[in-house]
Every structure is written in C-alpha cells, then in structure tokens.
Design an enzyme around this catalytic site. Structure first.
Site, PDB file in Angstrom:
ATOM      1  N   ARG A  26      11.191  -3.664  -0.206  1.00 23.68           N
ATOM      2  CA  ARG A  26      10.162  -4.711  -0.259  1.00 23.68           C
ATOM      3  C   ARG A  26      10.720  -6.080   0.148  1.00 23.68           C
ATOM      4  O   ARG A  26      10.303  -7.102  -0.381  1.00 23.68           O
ATOM      5  CB  ARG A  26       9.526  -4.808  -1.656  1.00 23.68           C
ATOM      6  CG  ARG A  26       8.751  -3.569  -2.060  1.00 23.68           C
ATOM      7  CD  ARG A  26       7.758  -3.888  -3.185  1.00 23.68           C
ATOM      8  NE  ARG A  26       7.265  -2.646  -3.783  1.00 23.68           N
ATOM      9  CZ  ARG A  26       7.474  -2.291  -5.049  1.00 23.68           C
ATOM     10  NH1 ARG A  26       8.152  -3.077  -5.854  1.00 23.68           N
ATOM     11  NH2 ARG A  26       6.995  -1.160  -5.500  1.00 23.68           N
ATOM     12  N   ARG A  30       5.701 -10.479  -1.359  1.00 28.85           N
ATOM     13  CA  ARG A  30       5.028 -11.633  -1.951  1.00 28.85           C
ATOM     14  C   ARG A  30       5.961 -12.736  -2.446  1.00 28.85           C
ATOM     15  O   ARG A  30       5.517 -13.844  -2.692  1.00 28.85           O
ATOM     16  CB  ARG A  30       4.130 -11.164  -3.107  1.00 28.85           C
ATOM     17  CG  ARG A  30       2.869 -10.442  -2.645  1.00 28.85           C
ATOM     18  CD  ARG A  30       2.102  -9.884  -3.821  1.00 28.85           C
ATOM     19  NE  ARG A  30       2.779  -8.726  -4.409  1.00 28.85           N
ATOM     20  CZ  ARG A  30       2.416  -8.159  -5.557  1.00 28.85           C
ATOM     21  NH1 ARG A  30       1.407  -8.657  -6.251  1.00 28.85           N
ATOM     22  NH2 ARG A  30       3.072  -7.103  -6.011  1.00 28.85           N
ATOM     23  N   ARG A  39      -0.519 -12.914   4.733  1.00 26.71           N
ATOM     24  CA  ARG A  39      -1.470 -12.042   4.035  1.00 26.71           C
ATOM     25  C   ARG A  39      -2.818 -12.754   3.863  1.00 26.71           C
ATOM     26  O   ARG A  39      -3.875 -12.129   4.001  1.00 26.71           O
ATOM     27  CB  ARG A  39      -0.903 -11.622   2.681  1.00 26.71           C
ATOM     28  CG  ARG A  39      -1.864 -10.712   1.925  1.00 26.71           C
ATOM     29  CD  ARG A  39      -1.214  -9.988   0.785  1.00 26.71           C
ATOM     30  NE  ARG A  39      -2.205  -9.280  -0.013  1.00 26.71           N
ATOM     31  CZ  ARG A  39      -1.904  -8.484  -1.025  1.00 26.71           C
ATOM     32  NH1 ARG A  39      -0.643  -8.290  -1.351  1.00 26.71           N
ATOM     33  NH2 ARG A  39      -2.840  -7.888  -1.707  1.00 26.71           N
ATOM     34  N   ASP A  76       2.543   0.987   4.185  1.00 32.27           N
ATOM     35  CA  ASP A  76       2.340   1.449   2.813  1.00 32.27           C
ATOM     36  C   ASP A  76       2.557   2.953   2.778  1.00 32.27           C
ATOM     37  O   ASP A  76       2.309   3.641   3.772  1.00 32.27           O
ATOM     38  CB  ASP A  76       0.924   1.103   2.343  1.00 32.27           C
ATOM     39  CG  ASP A  76       0.766   1.304   0.840  1.00 32.27           C
ATOM     40  OD1 ASP A  76       1.180   0.407   0.086  1.00 32.27           O
ATOM     41  OD2 ASP A  76       0.259   2.359   0.426  1.00 32.27           O
ATOM     42  N   TYR A 152      -0.879  10.347  -6.261  1.00 29.80           N
ATOM     43  CA  TYR A 152      -1.914   9.339  -6.026  1.00 29.80           C
ATOM     44  C   TYR A 152      -3.240   9.995  -5.630  1.00 29.80           C
ATOM     45  O   TYR A 152      -4.321   9.555  -6.033  1.00 29.80           O
ATOM     46  CB  TYR A 152      -1.480   8.375  -4.923  1.00 29.80           C
ATOM     47  CG  TYR A 152      -0.447   7.369  -5.364  1.00 29.80           C
ATOM     48  CD1 TYR A 152      -0.808   6.218  -6.064  1.00 29.80           C
ATOM     49  CD2 TYR A 152       0.902   7.559  -5.077  1.00 29.80           C
ATOM     50  CE1 TYR A 152       0.144   5.286  -6.461  1.00 29.80           C
ATOM     51  CE2 TYR A 152       1.860   6.634  -5.468  1.00 29.80           C
ATOM     52  CZ  TYR A 152       1.479   5.501  -6.168  1.00 29.80           C
ATOM     53  OH  TYR A 152       2.426   4.583  -6.565  1.00 29.80           O
TER      54      TYR A 152
END
Length: 347
Positions: A26, A30, A39, A76, A152
């Site tokens: 990552r 963010r 973003r 992703d 998921y």
C-alpha cells in the site's frame, strides 16, 4: 523483459544486490496527500482503479517521493470477482461489498472464468505504468489468492468470523473446491496477461489464509496458489513470483515447496525463524510491524536495524512492512524508513 539490473529482482532470485531493496505494501495510498487529491479527482475508489491514467498517476506518486526499489500496480484484489458480475461496490468506512454474493452451488456453476476481456483496464494500467517508469524500478503485478477472493464472494464483503465460507468448507467442500478451481484458472490468466503487459514480477496476496487450520490451509488455500505458480511459471519461467499469507508463519516450509521465488512474512514471525523453516529455497520479504511508522525517527532506525540484523546471508531479503502502510502515517516517517534500510544495508 528487463533491460537493466534491479536489486529487487536480484534479491528475489537470490543474486547479489548493492543494498537490501525495499518497497511497501500500500505504498500508494491515503497517507500521501497527493494520493488523496487524485482520489478526489477520480470521485470514488473504483473509478480510480478503472482509469489506467489515474492508476498510473497514483502508482508513480511514492516512486517520485521516495527512493523505493519497486513499484506495485495500483489496483484492488477484488477485480476478478467484480469481473464475474458479483456487483462490487465500496461503502464509505465499511470497505468492499458485493450485491450478488455466492449463496449456492448454482451460483458457483454459472460464474464465468474467461474474464480477461472485462479486465483490460488493469492490463492497460500495467502498460501505462511500465512506460511511465521508463526502467527506473521494476513493476510488481498482483492478484488476490483464490481462498481470499472466495471469502469476500461468499461473505458478501469483509468478515470477522467467515461463517458462511466455513459453513461451505465443512458442509459442501466440493462446491468450495469448484469455486476455488474457477478462481485459480482466472488468476492464472490474469497474472499471465499482467506479465505480457509489462509486469516484472507478480505477487499473490492471501490475506485470509491465516484463519484456516493447517490441513484446511493446505487443501483450500495453498493447493490453489501452488497451481497458479506452476501454470504461470510454465508460461513465464523467468518472472519471479512471491506468495504472501497473512499469519502464515507456521506454513512457510510448505509455501516454499510450491516453486515460488519469494515468501512474504508478517511481523508475527522473525526473519531468523522464517529462514530456519525455508533454508535457502526462497527469498524472504518482510517484515516490519506497520505500527513502527507511528514512532520517532530514532525508533524507526532502531527497528530497521533489528530487522536487517535478523536476516542471515548476503542476499535473498526484500525489506517490507508485515502488512500495508496505514492511512494516518506521516509520509516523512516513510522517508526515514526507506533511507534507513538503504543506509544500513549498503554493500
């Protein structure tokens, strides 16, 4: 494919390096103000992932800011289930959700596996990033593991208990194996096309492998990752493959037997312990606790030295966090981390 020598690739292949290479899970995320700006420009996370130009922009941001030894495709792990028409969406503060989760054998049987045409935005992203990198550093492609993707898809999103997935595992294992086989075939095609588009190495993220007992891990997770390694290696024998099972420290000797080139480890096992399990079969990637990046520069330096000192040998170590960098980390602390790894590992 490579036109120059990269420390990251050499370390994965256990060849000599000038210094211990570092990249961070990552690393485009963010915690970077420039990422938050891009973003916001995209409007939402999925649009960001599905725009090759914007995915390239955020992939390059940490490369431009820090002296990193590899870039990783911004995407992703749930691109494959999304391409299988499960209705992926992201709820603010809640993470990924599926509007059409897997609930029966019939749901599994109708899943498509030939889905690369639905994923051209990923491959366009890889080739766009590769061009932008211009051989500065190698590019890592990736996929989620079949087991992790399945959790998921069956739970309809993130889970703490994995109740629905484990119900299927114990009550209808044949159905789960069918799902995992379909996912494995899709991952093989997906990674092969990422490589053809320019990825210099690929990684499989098995985020939830650690929630399984040993035999179930071997049967329902590692078995399918091993199939992927074998098939991708058959097509691209010179491309290094890394496997990462979070909380998988107890399985490392089995992971090393898959034919992969590198194993990612988290901070719950020390490098020296990992080396005892795998010997010189594979390179090891890891394993600083991401929370260390909340500390002072002095503490970061101390912890970097500790990790570097644990690795015995001259090559075969890629420095990384034991999991992804967290959003509220100060970017200056990331710079301290990268610079310390290079300073204290230089040959």
């Amino acid at each position: 494919m490579l036109t120059m020598s990269f420390d990251y690739i050499n370390a994965l292949l256990k060849k000599p390096t000038k210094r211990t290479p570092i990249w961070v899970m990552r690393q485009a995320g963010r915690y970077l103000p420039e990422y938050r700006a891009t973003r916001a420009k995209a409007g939402d996370f999925l649009t960001l992932c599905k725009s090759p130009e914007l995915a390239c922009e955020v992939t390059m941001q940490p490369i431009d800011r820090f002296d990193l030894d590899a870039a990783i495709l911004f995407s992703d792990i749930l691109t494959i289930p999304d391409a299988m028409n499960l209705g992926l969406y992201f709820s603010e503060g809640e993470g990924p959700k599926f509007s059409n989760p897997i609930q029966s054998l019939a749901d599994i049987e109708k899943l498509p596996t030939d889905i690369n045409n639905e994923l051209t935005y990923v491959f366009d992203g890889v080739s766009t990033i590769k061009k932008a990198l211009n051989n500065r550093v190698p590019l890592i492609g990736f996929s989620g593991s079949p087991w992790t993707l399945a959790t998921y898809m069956i739970e309809g999103g993130s889970s703490k208990t994995f109740a629905n997935t484990k119900k299927m595992l114990f009550n209808n294992p044949d159905a789960l194996h069918l799902l995992l086989e379909k996912l494995a075939q899709s991952v093989i095609a997906y990674l092969n096309q990422q490589i053809l588009s320019g990825a210099n190495s690929v990684m499989i993220f098995d985020t939830w492998g650690g929630v399984l007992s040993k035999q179930n891990y071997l049967d329902f997770s590692l078995n399918y990752m091993a199939k992927i390694v074998k098939s991708v290696k058959a097509q691209h024998p010179t491309i290094p493959i890394t496997l990462f099972s979070k909380n998988g420290g107890k399985h490392l000797s089995h992971i090393a037997d898959t034919g992969c080139d590198g194993i990612g480890i988290d901070w719950t096992i020390e490098l020296a312990q990992a080396q005892q399990q795998v010997g010189d079969k594979v390179a090891i990637q890891g394993n600083l606790d991401p929370a260390v990046l909340y500390a002072t520069p002095e503490v970061i330096e101390r912890e970097v030295k500790k990790v570097l000192s644990q690795f015995k040998g001259d090559t075969g170590h890629i420095f990384n966090l034991g999991h992804g960098i967290t959003p509220d980390v100060d970017p200056e602390n990331m710079k301290v981390l990268v610079d310390c790894v290079h300073k204290f590992s230089s040959r």
